[in-house]
Structure formats: C-alpha cells, structure tokens
Scaffold this active site. Sequence first.
Site, PDB file in Angstrom:
ATOM      1  N   ARG A 109     -28.684  -5.527 -32.813  1.00 30.40           N
ATOM      2  CA  ARG A 109     -28.471  -4.747 -34.042  1.00 30.40           C
ATOM      3  C   ARG A 109     -28.973  -3.322 -33.836  1.00 30.40           C
ATOM      4  O   ARG A 109     -29.995  -3.107 -33.150  1.00 30.40           O
ATOM      5  CB  ARG A 109     -29.263  -5.418 -35.162  1.00 30.40           C
ATOM      6  N   THR A 393     -15.236  -4.348 -38.239  1.00 28.19           N
ATOM      7  CA  THR A 393     -16.083  -5.395 -37.653  1.00 28.19           C
ATOM      8  C   THR A 393     -15.173  -6.379 -36.943  1.00 28.19           C
ATOM      9  O   THR A 393     -13.988  -6.469 -37.250  1.00 28.19           O
ATOM     10  CB  THR A 393     -16.948  -6.131 -38.712  1.00 28.19           C
ATOM     11  N   ASN A 413     -19.888  -0.952 -38.461  1.00 29.82           N
ATOM     12  CA  ASN A 413     -19.948  -1.017 -39.926  1.00 29.82           C
ATOM     13  C   ASN A 413     -18.581  -0.674 -40.509  1.00 29.82           C
ATOM     14  O   ASN A 413     -17.635  -1.374 -40.249  1.00 29.82           O
ATOM     15  CB  ASN A 413     -21.081  -0.162 -40.499  1.00 29.82           C
ATOM     16  N   ASP A 435     -26.373  -0.039 -44.210  1.00 27.95           N
ATOM     17  CA  ASP A 435     -26.723  -1.440 -44.498  1.00 27.95           C
ATOM     18  C   ASP A 435     -28.174  -1.587 -44.974  1.00 27.95           C
ATOM     19  O   ASP A 435     -28.568  -2.639 -45.459  1.00 27.95           O
ATOM     20  CB  ASP A 435     -26.498  -2.329 -43.269  1.00 27.95           C
ATOM     21  N   SER A 464     -28.120  -7.445 -42.138  1.00 27.81           N
ATOM     22  CA  SER A 464     -26.701  -7.667 -41.867  1.00 27.81           C
ATOM     23  C   SER A 464     -26.226  -8.947 -42.533  1.00 27.81           C
ATOM     24  O   SER A 464     -27.031  -9.800 -42.916  1.00 27.81           O
ATOM     25  CB  SER A 464     -26.513  -7.789 -40.353  1.00 27.81           C
ATOM     26  N   SER A 465     -24.909  -9.068 -42.654  1.00 30.38           N
ATOM     27  CA  SER A 465     -24.307 -10.337 -43.096  1.00 30.38           C
ATOM     28  C   SER A 465     -23.588 -11.042 -41.951  1.00 30.38           C
ATOM     29  O   SER A 465     -22.974 -12.091 -42.166  1.00 30.38           O
ATOM     30  CB  SER A 465     -23.293 -10.075 -44.212  1.00 30.38           C
ATOM     31  N   GLY A 485     -16.010  -8.796 -42.371  1.00 30.82           N
ATOM     32  CA  GLY A 485     -15.749  -8.657 -43.807  1.00 30.82           C
ATOM     33  C   GLY A 485     -16.971  -8.413 -44.659  1.00 30.82           C
ATOM     34  O   GLY A 485     -17.015  -8.855 -45.807  1.00 30.82           O
ATOM     35  N   GLY A 486     -17.960  -7.698 -44.130  1.00 30.72           N
ATOM     36  CA  GLY A 486     -19.147  -7.394 -44.940  1.00 30.72           C
ATOM     37  C   GLY A 486     -19.774  -8.686 -45.439  1.00 30.72           C
ATOM     38  O   GLY A 486     -19.840  -9.680 -44.711  1.00 30.72           O
TER      39      GLY A 486
END
Length: 583
Positions: A109, A393, A413, A435, A464-465, A485-486
């Site tokens: 990350r 993403t 992102n 984020d 993050s997701s 997709g966030g």
Amino acid sequence: MFSHPHSRPSRFIFLALLLFTAILFPVGQTHAAAPDPAWSSKGMASTAHPLATAAAQKVLEDGGNAVDAALAAIYTLDVVTPYSEGLGGGEFWVVHWAKDGSVITIDGRESAPAAAKQNMYLDTAGAVIPGLSTYGPLAGGVPGSVAAREEALKRYGSMKRSRIMKDAISAADKGFILTPSQGAIFEAAGPYFQQYETSGAVMFKSDTTTWSVGDRFIQKDLASTLKRIAKDGGDEFYRGETAEEFARYMQEVGGIITAQDLADYTPIVREPIHGEYRGYDIYSMPPPSSGGIHLVQILNILEEWNLEQFDRYSARYYHHLGEAMEAAFADRSHFLGDPAFVNVPTEGLTSKEYAVELRSSINSLWERKVRGPGDPRMYMENPPDSLIKPSHTSHLSVIDQWGNMVALTTSVNTHFGSKVIVGSNGFFLNNTMDDFSIQPGHPNAFGLIGEQANAIRPEKRPLSSMTPTLVLKDGKPFMAIGAAGGPRIITSTLQSVVNVIDFGADIQEAISDPRIHHQWSPDYLFIDPEISPDCAKELYRLGHRVVRYDLGSVVQGVMIDPETGLYFGAADPRAGGTAAGVR
Ligand code: DON
C-alpha cells in the site's frame, strides 16, 4: 463488546440519483444466463485485460507458477490499463503456497510522505480544499506496487524478471490498440492532462486531443522504466534513476515525495485475516485494508441464516445482505486504520460471537425501525450526480498446476490517479492520499467517511477496501477472487463467494449476477439496474432507501472444482477482462 456507531451522519454530501427510478422507469428482470466459464485441467488466470491474461497464460504454459504469472499480468496491466493501476500505485497480494500450505499477504500500500500533515488538504479556516487530495502531485502517496512485486518474486518466483516482464515491455514499446471503452476513459480524463506537460506529452495525440479508440497507444518512457526495473528491480525504482527522476519532478511541480521517502519504503508481509464460512477457509487482506475484516464479518453474520431458503434475486435475501453490509461498514468508519498507528480490534470484529450480537439487531430490524431522512433531491430538476463510476483499480486471480494461488488487487485509486505523469518515468502518480479521512466526516471519492483511526500521519498507510481473497476447502485450493470498485470491492467479492458456496453457482454466474451494496453512510441500498422494479419496491417497503444504480464493480475469479479437479475462471462481464486456462 465494542460500542457500535449506529448514529448516521445527517448530511449526505455524496450521492446521486434517484430513489426509486425503479418505480419511475420500470425495467424488466433482465439478468440473462451467463456464458460458461473458461476451463482447463492445468491452471487458470483471470485479469481485467486480454493482453494481461494472455501474458499470464503464456507464463503458466512455459512452466511458471502462479506468482510468475501474476507478475507477468500485473506488469502488462501497468501498460494496457494505466487508468486503473500502475508503477505509481499500490497493491495487496494474498498468496497460497501449496508446498507448505501457507497463506501470506504482502502489503504494498502507498504510504504518506514524511512531510505529510493531518490538515494538508484544509485551508486556514479548516475547510477542505476541493480537489487537492484527488488531483495533482500532493494527492499521491509513496508508491508500493514495485516493492510488493519484488517481495513476491523473491519469495516465490521461479522465472527471471526479464522473462516475466517481456510482454509488458513489448506492449509499452510497440503499443496496443485502444478499445472503445478505453477511448472513452482517455477522452473523459483529457481536460485534466492539460495542466501537466508530462501527462499531455503521453496522453495527447495532438494538441489536447487524447489518444482514442482504434489508436495504437505507445508509451516509450514507460517502456524504458520497465526495462530498467526488469534489469535492477526494486533498487532501480526506489533508489536508482527512476527514484532520482521521481524526486526531481516532485520538487519541480510542488509535490512532497522525496528521494528519502522512496528509499525508506518497505513492503510488509502480514498474516492474512482468516475466517471460516460453512466449512470453507477464507483468507483475505488485513489492515491497512478493511477488506478482509469486513468480508469475514459479513460472512459471519450471514452464516447462521440458511441462505438457500431464499430466492437469490429476492427482496428478502437482499434485505439480509444489505443489513449485514451496513453493520460492517459502520464499524469500518470507526475502528479501521493502519495497524502501525491504531489498535484495530480485529479479533472482535471477526469473531462469531460479535456476529451474533450484530445479527440479533438485524433480525429486530426486519421491518427497519429507523427510516432515514428522505431525499428531496430526487424531486429537483438537476439532482446531484457525483457518484463515481468505478472503472479503475484492477483485480487478478491465478491458480497454477501445483495448486498455488494468487489474489492480487492493485490501484492508483481513481482514474489515472492524480493525473500527473511522474517526469520522464512515464507512469501516473496515484491519488491514494484521498483514501485517508482528510477531515473527520468528510466523504472521500467513494463517499466513505472516517475518523481519527484513518487520519493522515507521516508514513501511515491509508485505509483501503481492496479485498484480494483466497478460499480453501479442507486445506486444498478452492478459489482466488477479488474486485475493483472502491467500497463495492468488499460487497461484490462477498456476493460472488456466497453465490458459489451457498447457491452452487458456477464462477461465471457468480460474478455476472446482479449485486447490491450498502456502506452505512450514505444510508442507501444500492441495487444493480437488472434487479426488478418489484424487488426494489419490496425493499423500499422493508425500510430501505433504494437507489437503482449501475454499481460498476468488477470481479475476477478462478477456482478448482473439488470433484473433478478442473480449473474454472471468469472475468466480470461489466468490464473488458478475460479468463484463460493452460491449453
Ligand atoms: O483502496 C481502496 O479502497 C481504493 N483506493 C480503491 C479504489 C477503487 O477501487 C477504484 N474503483 N474502482
């Protein structure tokens, strides 16, 4: 037990369209039968672009393992989908190594630069400066993708970097043809490229016209950077010519990432989040991703319900799903952050006992007691339409002939990240600093809100997701899956897994099915437009504020059928990916 932050924010700054377009514009139930998944008897890859899938397939066919193949695919994606991810971004790997049965994760990350400050996106009056965390050099964190790949290669790689990166380098050097949807993405971002000469130089065909459908898109600078990395690896990116140019250019355009930030970046190998769901072992990404914790938390809530009793396209089923999602996302906003900076109550959040407590409150909400405020904006002539369509993403999944598995999610992102190409390096800088919770309660690009746990600190990694996920059955590889997709990454990965485990769907059907999404704030139940108007009405009657909206998340999954040992793979029909097996 932890206090549960049930109070909802009263403002819904984010958000769009239309409560009950279902009622206003009825559409029939249209989820068509999905085509058959790709299959093979020796290994399978699914990625977001045919050239990346082909690169992985060739590596598998040449005797490479799942990690080699994932590396070949990801470096190719850097070239062919630069709007989704790239060398200037960050990523998470989950790897199952068949030889010793281990599962590890690699955290690549982005991290906040050392000079980052909690209020760096606020003006002197404390108000958020629009666009500063999403556009331009200040929006970027220190990229982690190359470091994560180097860690994966060092631990598991069986091929030389130069072989692995061959197809990527050739796609950058010789170019590739842009598809209609890629042309549209390039055109939409065109105005942003004007401010940065380096971005314009790569992205404009002439003046301010972007390369578009049917054009051969060549990236010579990126090809040179990839060649240097192929030769000298992470050292080149973090301490070599690439790093020097990175730091020089940041100074030139007012960024704060320094040569020291790059030299200091380290990938982190972490224990996966582990959960059990109906006899399957679920392994997914721990913090700084929220993905694994909430995937397991939602599965724990669902586990006590016999989902098979539901029609999987029914309001009753979606109600249960939506309520479980909402409970998890309420916790996300309160508890989750980089574990080096905050104490995340992972054990509690993923415990079966906590799920019992959450489930009991959902049962009592069968007719939801609290209906949120209405949405008068739907009666306005020009309702706000700020929902981001998440075609950025990238997730890829691979299983090889030995049963090694990789689930890898990577990102800059939002589209093209910060929109800034980093000097002559040829890649985009991410905008992942967005984020972070840049101000408590201020929604990020995906409408997510957070608190202190996800506040900006130097060297901290933003929440993050991303949910790269592996599923094992009786210790044997079963599935590698994940999404783009966030926040919808978590819920679309979840629904794909449940479709296979609870409803016996094949992997293509599981991924193609319509989906729903709830993220607690804003308090809407998003449902794919294929879900019938009658179902939408029923959900409304149950107390949900329903928005029929193209969720746009993109799942790629591969699996092994335990009975036949055959490999199956599928790419999401919502985007241009493909799955292909070893021939
Ligand atoms: O890490 C995250 O959660 C986001 N940066 C992911 C962004 C994303 O998925 C964009 N949409 N497709």
